[in-house]
Design an enzyme around this catalytic site. Sequence first.
Site, PDB file in Angstrom:
ATOM      1  N   ASP A 210    -122.480 -54.605  24.385  1.00  0.00           N
ATOM      2  CA  ASP A 210    -123.092 -53.439  25.011  1.00  0.00           C
ATOM      3  C   ASP A 210    -123.737 -52.594  23.920  1.00  0.00           C
ATOM      4  OD1 ASP A 210    -121.856 -54.150  27.488  1.00  0.00           O
ATOM      5  OD2 ASP A 210    -120.015 -53.174  26.809  1.00  0.00           O
ATOM      6  N   ASP A 249    -125.563 -57.528  27.437  1.00  0.00           N
ATOM      7  CA  ASP A 249    -124.528 -57.176  28.411  1.00  0.00           C
ATOM      8  C   ASP A 249    -124.898 -55.810  29.003  1.00  0.00           C
ATOM      9  OD1 ASP A 249    -122.283 -57.269  29.962  1.00  0.00           O
ATOM     10  OD2 ASP A 249    -120.853 -57.130  28.328  1.00  0.00           O
ATOM     11  N   ASP A 253    -121.069 -49.242  28.868  1.00  0.00           N
ATOM     12  CA  ASP A 253    -119.919 -49.594  29.697  1.00  0.00           C
ATOM     13  C   ASP A 253    -118.739 -48.706  29.336  1.00  0.00           C
ATOM     14  OD1 ASP A 253    -121.394 -51.497  30.968  1.00  0.00           O
ATOM     15  OD2 ASP A 253    -120.202 -53.212  30.328  1.00  0.00           O
ATOM     16  N   ARG A 305    -125.914 -51.734  38.756  1.00  0.00           N
ATOM     17  CA  ARG A 305    -124.888 -50.992  38.014  1.00  0.00           C
ATOM     18  C   ARG A 305    -125.440 -49.704  37.413  1.00  0.00           C
ATOM     19  NH1 ARG A 305    -121.301 -55.617  34.780  1.00  0.00           N
ATOM     20  NH2 ARG A 305    -120.863 -56.897  36.613  1.00  0.00           N
TER      21      ARG A 305
END
Length: 432
Positions: A210, A249, A253, A305
């Site tokens: 990330d 990714d 996150d 997301r």
Amino acid sequence: MRLRHAAVAAGLLTLLCVPAQADDNTRDLGRETLAPHDGWAAAEGGTTGGAAADDAHVYTVTDRAGLVRALDGGSDTPKIIRVAGTIDANTDDDGRRLDCADYATDGYGVKKYLAVYDPRTWGAAKPSGPQEEARKASAARQAERVVLPVGSNTTLVGLGDDAVLKGASLQVKNADNVIVRNLELRDAYDCFPVWQPNTGGLGDWKTAYDNLWLNGATHVWVDHVTASDKGHPDEKEPTYFARNYLRHDGLLDITGGSDLVTVSWSRFADHDKAMLIGNGDSVTGDRGKLRVTLHHNEFRSVAQRAPRVRFGQVHLYNNRYVVEEGDADYRYSLGVSTESAIYAQNNAFTTPGHVEAADLVKSWNGSALHAEGSLFNGYPVDLLTLHNAYNSGSERDLTADVGWTPVLHGTVDSAAAADRAVARGAGAGRLR
């Protein structure tokens, strides 16, 4: 131990990068702290980052080596790190640019890997054997360069309007009291994705990095950050085993029981899975944690997301969502998953004709969503009613009662006013 207001003990090693003296008339972003009531990160003592750092622990860094020295292995020592210009994490200790071939070892090769683990011959078993071991060894070599740990009591801030951290994965792991501001985080590119045969039915490629990962982190303020895949968009990667060879990714996150986080005035762009809050339906230890505020952020050309939430109490207000005409892979914006409690207020969504208002919300085992004041292409919409009406055949109805009401926040503007303000002011280089 949190050292927010304590002086640092004498005798600690002083790391000299570029002199970090600021002009008396210049705003010192490194000393600024999160305002009271500005979201969940203002709770339980607030977030001050490295504001208490002494002058010996204020650095201006211009390359990876200087940044690594200043981060000090993720130590808890209060520190302010100012990033000047562009820093590329994929460089050696002498500053030489590294590419994927420089990391590959033990005979790893993409063509060899594909030949060994072709599902038509390998089957559905998890990859194992020499090529998978070579992939792991190669990935470890890249991780040594690009994974940068950020410790407690740290402020990481960009200088001016062009501070960029390229190719890095900033990781705030089990750390407390961290501020990241005014930085462009670009292209956390994984050279060595792993094939997962049993993911998503057909299998899928899984990547490691990330741009910014909060894992067990508490009291974190992310402000005026721009995060994207700029330079290596996944859409231009090849297809292997009938699946896109993903290299990225998440953009940000928030997992592993992270808690008390505010993300403000930031821009997330040109990416597939932007922000995951809570990483598993069975991770019941996340209950009571994952309290996150997202306000005045822009999500542009993000397929999904934005965020997807499990367990957390997430206040989502005054954000701007833009789906471009060419974004054919758009899936949803708000993901309502196990025991999530999203309180969404006055968010604006702008989409082309192929995206319906009912597409904005997706639920996986979710039960509730509070959504008010939403605009869809300039028109008021009731996201909850639309979701329940159009998805009742495949998803259970959501209720409006999420069990809490936010109290830590600034003025909640109308969605239209916030849409204009965010378009002008969100992202790195726009902090005034």
